[in-house]
Every structure is written in structure tokens, then in C-alpha cells.
Design an enzyme around this catalytic site. Structure first.
Site, PDB file in Angstrom:
ATOM      1  N   TYR A  54     -11.710   2.522   9.521  1.00 37.34           N
ATOM      2  CA  TYR A  54     -12.879   2.795   8.674  1.00 37.34           C
ATOM      3  C   TYR A  54     -13.185   1.702   7.662  1.00 37.34           C
ATOM      4  O   TYR A  54     -14.091   1.827   6.868  1.00 37.34           O
ATOM      5  CB  TYR A  54     -12.732   4.151   7.958  1.00 37.34           C
ATOM      6  CG  TYR A  54     -11.443   4.348   7.203  1.00 37.34           C
ATOM      7  CD1 TYR A  54     -11.274   3.796   5.937  1.00 37.34           C
ATOM      8  CD2 TYR A  54     -10.407   5.088   7.746  1.00 37.34           C
ATOM      9  CE1 TYR A  54     -10.091   3.979   5.249  1.00 37.34           C
ATOM     10  CE2 TYR A  54      -9.213   5.276   7.060  1.00 37.34           C
ATOM     11  CZ  TYR A  54      -9.059   4.711   5.817  1.00 37.34           C
ATOM     12  OH  TYR A  54      -7.888   4.886   5.136  1.00 37.34           O
ATOM     13  N   LYS A  55     -12.404   0.623   7.674  1.00 36.85           N
ATOM     14  CA  LYS A  55     -12.683  -0.479   6.744  1.00 36.85           C
ATOM     15  C   LYS A  55     -13.588  -1.483   7.447  1.00 36.85           C
ATOM     16  O   LYS A  55     -14.754  -1.213   7.661  1.00 36.85           O
ATOM     17  CB  LYS A  55     -11.367  -1.073   6.249  1.00 36.85           C
ATOM     18  CG  LYS A  55     -10.630  -0.067   5.352  1.00 36.85           C
ATOM     19  CD  LYS A  55      -9.232  -0.468   4.999  1.00 36.85           C
ATOM     20  CE  LYS A  55      -8.612   0.601   4.096  1.00 36.85           C
ATOM     21  NZ  LYS A  55      -7.164   0.596   4.137  1.00 36.85           N
ATOM     22  N   PHE A  88       0.856  -1.191   0.000  1.00 35.11           N
ATOM     23  CA  PHE A  88       0.000   0.000   0.000  1.00 35.11           C
ATOM     24  C   PHE A  88       0.895   1.245   0.000  1.00 35.11           C
ATOM     25  O   PHE A  88       1.855   1.313   0.761  1.00 35.11           O
ATOM     26  CB  PHE A  88      -0.926  -0.020   1.217  1.00 35.11           C
ATOM     27  CG  PHE A  88      -2.009   1.012   1.143  1.00 35.11           C
ATOM     28  CD1 PHE A  88      -3.127   0.799   0.348  1.00 35.11           C
ATOM     29  CD2 PHE A  88      -1.904   2.200   1.846  1.00 35.11           C
ATOM     30  CE1 PHE A  88      -4.134   1.757   0.268  1.00 35.11           C
ATOM     31  CE2 PHE A  88      -2.904   3.164   1.766  1.00 35.11           C
ATOM     32  CZ  PHE A  88      -4.025   2.938   0.975  1.00 35.11           C
ATOM     33  N   ARG A  97     -12.139  -4.731  -7.910  1.00 30.25           N
ATOM     34  CA  ARG A  97     -12.024  -5.328  -6.588  1.00 30.25           C
ATOM     35  C   ARG A  97     -13.395  -5.398  -5.906  1.00 30.25           C
ATOM     36  O   ARG A  97     -14.140  -4.425  -5.895  1.00 30.25           O
ATOM     37  CB  ARG A  97     -11.063  -4.463  -5.766  1.00 30.25           C
ATOM     38  CG  ARG A  97     -10.691  -5.019  -4.432  1.00 30.25           C
ATOM     39  CD  ARG A  97      -9.636  -4.145  -3.768  1.00 30.25           C
ATOM     40  NE  ARG A  97     -10.205  -2.878  -3.304  1.00 30.25           N
ATOM     41  CZ  ARG A  97      -9.673  -2.134  -2.324  1.00 30.25           C
ATOM     42  NH1 ARG A  97      -8.571  -2.511  -1.730  1.00 30.25           N
ATOM     43  NH2 ARG A  97     -10.243  -1.009  -1.958  1.00 30.25           N
ATOM     44  N   ASP A 133       0.932  -4.341   8.954  1.00 25.43           N
ATOM     45  CA  ASP A 133      -0.211  -3.467   8.691  1.00 25.43           C
ATOM     46  C   ASP A 133      -1.439  -4.365   8.529  1.00 25.43           C
ATOM     47  O   ASP A 133      -1.514  -5.181   7.608  1.00 25.43           O
ATOM     48  CB  ASP A 133       0.052  -2.647   7.415  1.00 25.43           C
ATOM     49  CG  ASP A 133      -1.041  -1.616   7.160  1.00 25.43           C
ATOM     50  OD1 ASP A 133      -2.197  -1.842   7.574  1.00 25.43           O
ATOM     51  OD2 ASP A 133      -0.740  -0.578   6.523  1.00 25.43           O
TER      52      ASP A 133
HETATM   53  C1  PLP Z   1      -6.428   1.700   3.989  1.00 28.32           C
HETATM   54  C2  PLP Z   1      -4.997   1.463   4.280  1.00 28.32           C
HETATM   55  C3  PLP Z   1      -4.247   2.412   4.966  1.00 28.32           C
HETATM   56  C4  PLP Z   1      -4.888   3.717   5.309  1.00 28.32           C
HETATM   57  O1  PLP Z   1      -4.053   4.672   5.825  1.00 28.32           O
HETATM   58  P1  PLP Z   1      -4.674   6.082   6.220  1.00 28.32           P
HETATM   59  O2  PLP Z   1      -3.625   6.712   7.012  1.00 28.32           O
HETATM   60  O3  PLP Z   1      -5.947   5.816   6.950  1.00 28.32           O
HETATM   61  O4  PLP Z   1      -4.992   6.817   4.969  1.00 28.32           O
HETATM   62  C5  PLP Z   1      -2.935   2.116   5.286  1.00 28.32           C
HETATM   63  N1  PLP Z   1      -2.392   0.930   4.920  1.00 28.32           N
HETATM   64  C6  PLP Z   1      -3.098   0.001   4.255  1.00 28.32           C
HETATM   65  C7  PLP Z   1      -2.463  -1.298   3.885  1.00 28.32           C
HETATM   66  C8  PLP Z   1      -4.417   0.244   3.896  1.00 28.32           C
HETATM   67  O5  PLP Z   1      -5.103  -0.658   3.219  1.00 28.32           O
END
Ligand code: PLP
Length: 412
Positions: free
Chosen positions: A224-225, A130, A371, A199
Site C-alpha cells: 500500500y505504499k 520499524f 516526514r 524488509d
Molecule cells: C509499512 C511497513 C510495514 C507494514 O506492515 P503491515 O503488516 O502492513 O502493517 C512493515 N515494515 C516496514 C518497514 C514498514 O515501513
């Protein structure tokens, strides 16, 4: 039996079917994007109304104590902990995933520097991780603190050589849904003298994670996921207890101080993970996160995972029955992927838009990934059958081939 009848039979037997009503899903929408932004739990507006009107409106500043606002990061962290195999005092809810990554990468590098002199600066990750995970390494590189090294999945273990300070990986890949073997990679990293930061953004609330059984050092995850805490919700951070004494993080704000209300000129670390706090706590966001976390905990991660695997396998079955040949990029074995399926198609963006026009919300990941997330708390087997039918029709009729479906919005 038609696919829809089959789906209805499965829905009737689904032990989680009652939970769909606990979410405020809009009428006529099939939502397969809970891995990007989870659905609003019905209890959240009521809770936030009480926080805003009652605790803030009426209670004003007294609510820091009377409503225990000050204890929210630890309280919510403690409720997230069992979802990821951690002890309650090893997890704290705060900041964004990105900011927590920065703090923990820096903390890990500093731990290594103190223990091993200046030798180890390398943060090892994988290409295609990511973006924010990779960019946060860059920020520390610019400060002269980190070096970045990337190695593909199959080459990671071999890349764990003596100068690697930290292995930073996303447990469930955001694009493909492929899940790393947390236990094996953590062990390999430790054998090479490296620390590990996982992560869990696409794992927490979707599949079982056991950080302590794997002896993980650090982790971060997203609110938020699958935790359904709303756009920009606070994230969380985990630090294994054995590292609490040595833990130092670079964003030494007053909320991470041992005694913030002594207003001392000099910084002193708060105990354990409390020192990961930085500025004044986002009370409204943390309150929404608490509702989302409680709901996931009530349903149970094992049940969520079992249903998500059944949903994704059923989606593949339905596509096969419709003869919709799509190039699967997720692992075909449901045991090796998270709660999603991704397909490669040159027109993925336009297909995604054509599906949205039919009320099926999935998402697109640049350049060619379509996705679908199967948040099992509120997605039904009937949703899956219908989504597969819509997708097959969009492909068969070339319905995506319209100018309006090809214009990219700011957020894709
Ligand atoms: C969604 C996501 C993030 C989100 O990071 P934010 O700081 O909330 O924007 C980070 N890492 C991964 C792997 C994600 O899928």
C-alpha cells in the site's frame, strides 16, 4: 526565475509527467505521503468493479477457476519480482508485511536449527527499526524460538558473530530514509553464517533493488505504499530459489498445502514460495495490488528513482532559498536515501497539522520527525516548490502554534 517558474520548467521536461493523470489525486492537495499510503490509480476502481460485479457477482464461485483467482498470488508475485531483482517464482503476494515477517523469521530460524543444531537463535536487527519488525521477533521469542539482539548501524557488522541466525533489516529506514548497503551487509552476514531477511516496505517501487545480485535470502515488502494498492493491501514475500526445498513456515494453512482440494488430514508443503500461503486469498485486495504493480512496472523503477532524487534535492533547494532552516535527519547524499526527506523539529506534529490545513499532506513520526515522501509517479516539481513555500510560511509565521494543531488523532 522564481522557484515556481523553475519548477514549471522542470515539470515540462519531466519524462514521467504524463503518469500523474493515471492517479486520482484530489483537487487542491499536494500529497507528500505516498510512502505511507500510495494514491489511488485511476484504473483501480474500474478493475475492482469488474472483479466485484463481474467475477464475484456474476461468476460467483466459478471465478476461482474462470477468473484464475487461485493463481493471483503467484501472478502478482511474478510481476513484483522484476521490481526487486528476483525471479518470478521467488515472489508471492500474500498476507500482510507483519505476517510475512513472522513466517520468514521462523523459517530462517528453523533452517538454521536443522543445519547447525540448536545453537543459533539470535535475530540481529537495529534499534529504531520499524516496530512490527522488532515485535515479530518478540512473538517468536515468546515461543522460545528466537532471541533478539540490536546493534546500531555502525556496529552491525561487528555484531554478526557466530550465534547470529538471521540479520533482519529494513532496507530504507521508515523514519530517516537512510538506505542500507544491501550487498555489503548480506555478504557480511553470510560470512558469519547468518541468513538475511530484508524488509523492502519503503524500497519496492521507489528505488532499484537487486535481491539476487546481493544474494539475499529472504525479503518482504508492502503493497500500500509505493505500489499504490490501497489500505491494508496484501504484501509480498521473497525466498531465494536455493532455499525453496528447505523452506518451512509455521502458519501451515490449507492454501499452503501441496493439494488443498484433496482435503487430506495431513499437511504437505506446496512447491516453492506457494507454501507461504496460509488462508483463503483476499481476491479484491490482490486485484488492486495487481493494478498498482503493473503501473509501477510500466513507469520503471530506474526512472522513478531518478525523479525522486531530483524532487527531494529540489525540495531542499527551495527550502534553502526560503531560508527555512530545518534539521535534516535524512542522509544529505541522495544516493544514500530512499524517496523521502525527514526533518527534526520539537513541534513536528503541529507543523504537520498546519501544513495539512494548507493542503500539503506530509506526515509525522513520533516524537519529533516531520516526514515528506516524494512518490515520483504523481508528485510534480511544482508541488515541491509550493510545499516548500507553505512549509517556510508555516514556520516563519509560527502558524503551527495553535491548540487545534496540537491535538493528536488516533492515527498520527
Ligand atoms: C509499512 C511497513 C510495514 C507494514 O506492515 P503491515 O503488516 O502492513 O502493517 C512493515 N515494515 C516496514 C518497514 C514498514 O515501513
Amino acid at each position: 526565475m522564481s522557484l515556481l517558474e523553475d519548477a514549471r520548467t522542470r515539470d515540462a521536461a519531466d519524462p514521467l509527467r504524463e503518469y500523474r493523470d493515471r492517479f486520482a489525486l484530489p483537487e487542491g492537495v499536494i500529497y507528500l505521503d505516498g510512502n505511507s499510503l500510495g494514491v489511488l490509480p485511476r484504473a483501480t476502481p474500474e478493475r475492482l468493479d469488474a472483479v466485484v460485479r463481474g467475477e464475484w457477482g456474476d461468476g460467483l464461485i466459478g471465478s476461482w477457476n474462470d477468473a484464475d483467482w487461485i493463481g493471483l498470488p503467484q501472478r502478482v508475485g511474478g510481476k513484483i519480482a522484476p521490481l526487486v531483482g528476483a525471479a518470478p517464482d521467488e515472489v508471492i503476494a500474500c498476507d500482510s508485511t507483519s505476517v510475512n515477517l513472522f513466517k520468514l523469521i521462523a523459517a530462517a530460524l528453523q533452517m538454521q536449527a536443522r543445519e547447525n543444531g540448536k545453537r543459533r537463535k539470535v535475530v540481529l536487527s537495529e534499534p529504531g527499526n520499524f516496530p512490527t519488525d522488532l515485535y515479530m521477533i518478540e512473538g517468536l521469542r515468546r515461543q522460545g524460538l528466537a532471541e533478539r539482539r540490536l546493534a546500531g548501524r555502525d556496529a552491525l557488522v561487528d555484531a554478526l558473530v557466530a550465534n547470529v541466525a538471521l540479520l533482519l533489516l529494513t532496507h530504507t529506514h521508515y523514519k530517516t530514509g537512510a538506505v542500507h548497503d544491501m550487498a555489503a551487509l548480506t555478504r557480511a552476514a553470510h560470512e558469519a553464517g547468518a541468513l538475511v531477511l530484508w524488509d523492502l516496505s519503503h524500497s519496492c517501487g521507489a528505488l532499484p533493488v537487486d535481491l539476487n545480485a546481493c544474494e539475499a535470502d529472504f525479503a518482504v515488502g508492502c503493497g500500500y505504499k509505493y505500489l499504490n494498492a490501497g489500505p491494508g493491501a496484501p504484501a509480498f514475500a521473497f525466498v531465494a530459489e536455493r532455499h525453496h526445498k528447505a523452506l518451512q513456515q509455521p502458519l501451515t494453512g490449507w492454501m499452503g498445502h501441496a493439494a488443498p482440494f484433496e482435503f487430506s488430514d495431513d499437511y504437505a508443503d506446496a512447491p516453492g514460495v506457494d507454501r507461504l500461503l496460509c488462508g483463503t486469498l483476499p481476491i479484491i485486495g490482490l486485484s488492486a495490488l495487481e493494478v498498482g504493480v503493473e503501473l509501477v512496472a510500466e513507469i520503471g523503477v530506474d526512472r522513478l528513482y531518478a525523479k525522486s532524487q531530483a524532487l527531494s534535492e529540489f525540495f531542499r533547494e527551495c527550502l534553502a532559498v526560503h531560508g527555512a532552516g530545518l534539521d535534516l535527519v535524512s542522509p544529505p547524499d541522495p544516493g544514500r536515501r530512499g524517496s523521502q526527506l525527514s526533518f527534526r523539529h520539537a513541534e513536528a506534529y503541529a507543523i504537520c497539522q498546519a501544513l495539512i490545513a494548507r493542503g500539503v499532506i506530509g506526515d509525522f513520526r513520533d516524537p519529533d520527525i516531520l516526514r515528506f515522501g516524494f512518490a515520483p509517479a504523481y508528485v510534480s516539481f511544482s508541488d515541491i516548490a509550493e510545499a516548500a513555500r507553505h512549509l517556510a510560511e508555516v514556520l516563519e509565521r509560527g502558524e503551527w502554534d495553535r491548540t487545534e494543531f496540537k491535538q493528536r488523532a488516533a492515527v498520527t
